[in-house]
Design a protein around this motif. Structure first.
Motif, mmCIF file in Angstrom:
data_model
loop_
_atom_site.group_PDB
_atom_site.id
_atom_site.type_symbol
_atom_site.label_atom_id
_atom_site.label_comp_id
_atom_site.label_asym_id
_atom_site.label_seq_id
_atom_site.Cartn_x
_atom_site.Cartn_y
_atom_site.Cartn_z
ATOM 1 N N GLU A 1 47.642 36.998 44.672
ATOM 2 C CA GLU A 1 47.512 37.165 43.223
ATOM 3 C C GLU A 1 48.869 37.446 42.584
ATOM 4 N N ALA B 1 43.822 40.161 34.464
ATOM 5 C CA ALA B 1 42.549 40.797 34.112
ATOM 6 C C ALA B 1 41.523 40.668 35.227
ATOM 7 N N ARG B 2 41.658 39.649 36.094
ATOM 8 C CA ARG B 2 40.698 39.435 37.181
ATOM 9 C C ARG B 2 41.102 40.128 38.477
ATOM 10 N N LYS C 1 47.087 45.657 39.245
ATOM 11 C CA LYS C 1 46.764 45.290 37.864
ATOM 12 C C LYS C 1 47.641 46.064 36.880
ATOM 13 N N THR D 1 41.459 42.865 41.202
ATOM 14 C CA THR D 1 40.586 43.998 41.530
ATOM 15 C C THR D 1 41.361 45.244 41.942
ATOM 16 N N GLU E 1 45.303 36.457 31.766
ATOM 17 C CA GLU E 1 43.929 36.221 32.222
ATOM 18 C C GLU E 1 43.809 36.450 33.728
ATOM 19 N N ARG E 2 44.844 36.019 34.466
ATOM 20 C CA ARG E 2 44.836 36.226 35.916
ATOM 21 C C ARG E 2 44.891 37.718 36.244
#
Length: 284
Positions: free
Chosen positions: A107, A128-129, A136, A131, A125-126
């Motif tokens: 990621e 936000a996904r 993040k 985990t 957007e990436r």
């Protein structure tokens, strides 16, 4: 409010929210060494009991209640309820292998690729996904243009906070390991008092019962301390060390993204960090 204080407060709020809900630990399967170790401990105790005679000779309810009950009461006095629950969850976690950070690195590299192509919206957007709360937050700080020094301060604070929490969990079991032999000694003294009291009456059966409590209480304390509580504490400490190392690897990747390095550079650096350590002094 200063910019550093603002970003630090923003980093703390997600941590506080996460602490208020159950934490889900990524699992990479069953930790074989933990299971084999516990089975080995049971086999060792069974072998000793059978080799020395009837296994039921090593079972004494009074001695066990004194030791185990005393340890439980000591834990309740020494720790708060949330600390005890957190330690019990950590005990469950030692049966699972850490999943590693390959997914997080993939990621991270993808976000670096999108940022290199100036695709800011797709990168957000990436992110936000993702985990992983740590990854993040770090990448979101990069998107927000946080200075490198502030980013380092915030992310290192998160690592230290996690290490402190998990160190407290290991300390819980080390405390139990300290308490168990003490309550074993308490059981020994109680059994000897009962034994000596019955010596004058000539009741051999009661004398033997008191001796059994005295000896087995010490045995239970030693077993609980050295075969259960101390190994659990060591396992949790080792798990924390691995998790801190993995977070530091992710932090290095986040810093590379913040410095504008390409996805290829980030990927190569992460692969180098993941490789097993080698002797930097000699090739022997």
């Amino acid at each position: 409010m200063a910019p550093e204080q603002t970003t630090t407060a923003a980093a703390r709020r997600p941590t506080e929210r996460a602490a208020s809900r159950p934490r889900k630990t990524a699992s990479g399967g069953v930790n074989v060494t933990t299971v084999v170790g516990l089975l080995g401990a049971l086999l060792l105790l069974g072998f000793v009991a059978i080799h020395e005679g009837d296994i039921f000779n090593y079972l004494n309810l009074v001695g066990f209640i004194i030791v185990f009950g005393g340890v439980c009461v000591g834990a309740l006095i020494a720790f708060q309820g949330r600390e005890i629950m957190a330690a019990l969850r950590a005990f469950g976690a030692i049966f699972s292998r850490d999943a590693g950070i390959r997914t997080e690195i993939a990621e991270l590299v993808e976000v670096a690729r999108q940022l290199s192509g100036r695709n800011i919206h797709q990168a957000e957007e990436r992110i936000a996904r993702i985990t992983s709360p740590f990854l993040k937050l770090g990448l979101q700080l990069v998107i927000d243009g946080t200075p490198v020094d502030d980013l380092m301060h915030i992310m290192n604070w998160r690592i230290r906070k996690m290490a402190e929490i998990e160190s407290a969990q290991a300390r819980f079991f080390r405390t139990l390991a300290t308490l168990a032999p003490g309550f074993g000694l308490l059981g020994t003294l109680a059994g000897m008092v009962a034994m000596l009291r019955e010596l004058g009456n000539g009741d051999i059966e009661r004398v033997g019962s008191g001796m059994a409590v005295a000896m087995l209480a010490t045995l239970y304390g030693v077993v609980l301390s050295n075969l259960i509580f101390k190994p659990i504490a060591i396992k949790i400490e080792q798990r924390t060390q691995r998790r801190v190392a993995m977070l530091n690897i992710l932090l290095e990747g986040i810093l590379l993204v913040s410095l504008g390095r390409s996805a290829g550079v980030v990927s190569d650096a992460m692969e180098a960090f993941l490789n097993e350590t080698r002797d930097e002094i000699s090739d022997v």
